[in-house]
Write an enzyme that holds these catalytic residues in place. Sequence first.
Site, mmCIF file in Angstrom:
data_model
loop_
_atom_site.group_PDB
_atom_site.id
_atom_site.type_symbol
_atom_site.label_atom_id
_atom_site.label_comp_id
_atom_site.label_asym_id
_atom_site.label_seq_id
_atom_site.Cartn_x
_atom_site.Cartn_y
_atom_site.Cartn_z
ATOM 1 N N CYS A 152 0.820 -1.217 0.000
ATOM 2 C CA CYS A 152 0.000 0.000 0.000
ATOM 3 C C CYS A 152 0.853 1.266 0.000
ATOM 4 O O CYS A 152 0.634 2.166 -0.797
ATOM 5 C CB CYS A 152 -0.935 0.011 1.209
ATOM 6 N N HIS A 153 1.837 1.335 0.886
ATOM 7 C CA HIS A 153 2.640 2.557 0.990
ATOM 8 C C HIS A 153 4.136 2.265 1.094
ATOM 9 O O HIS A 153 4.919 3.161 1.406
ATOM 10 C CB HIS A 153 2.168 3.399 2.177
ATOM 11 N N GLY A 154 4.543 1.016 0.883
ATOM 12 C CA GLY A 154 5.957 0.700 0.776
ATOM 13 C C GLY A 154 6.720 0.498 2.069
ATOM 14 O O GLY A 154 7.929 0.740 2.107
#
Length: 188
Positions: A152-154
């Site tokens: 999702c956001h690394g």
Amino acid sequence: MATLEETNAAIVEGDESLRRRDFINIAAVSFAGVGAVAVALPLINQMNPPADVLALASTEVDISKIAPGQAIKTSWRKQPVFVRNLTPQEVQQANAVPLSELRDPQTLAERTKPGKENWLITLGVCTHLGCVPLGVGEGENRGDYGGYFCPCHGSHYDTAARIRKGPAPLNLMVPEYAFSSDTVVSIG
């Protein structure tokens, strides 16, 4: 002027009306109280956890078929749980990381049970915004540190599920668990 008999009759009649009035007041208040209880009981009862949640308060997982280096995803309280059997190399790799390099400093020993350092059990929920990280399934991206990767956001987690890179503020949470036997772990 009223006679004594008339005065006594008026007093007796007044007492009877007082008794009737008291009875009506007591009956009305009692009826209202029973009604309030009848309304409040279902409202309070609906706040109790449902039966399906109570049934998932704890779960047992058979870990006998998880080979070193492999992990499984199971469910507890409707949340994913990762159960990973760390290899000796992964244990060494996790122990070699200086705590000063970690955003949320925890040793592998703090995240596992004594004598069972190879078994890492964590909630499979990223601490950033609640996505489910990759790294359990065969061929999934395990991130830069060989643990888990949140697409999702690394966020990147190491082999001990500790945050190493990305926006997640904390390590993957370790739930309460105990080993019922060498092959069964009870979570919750």
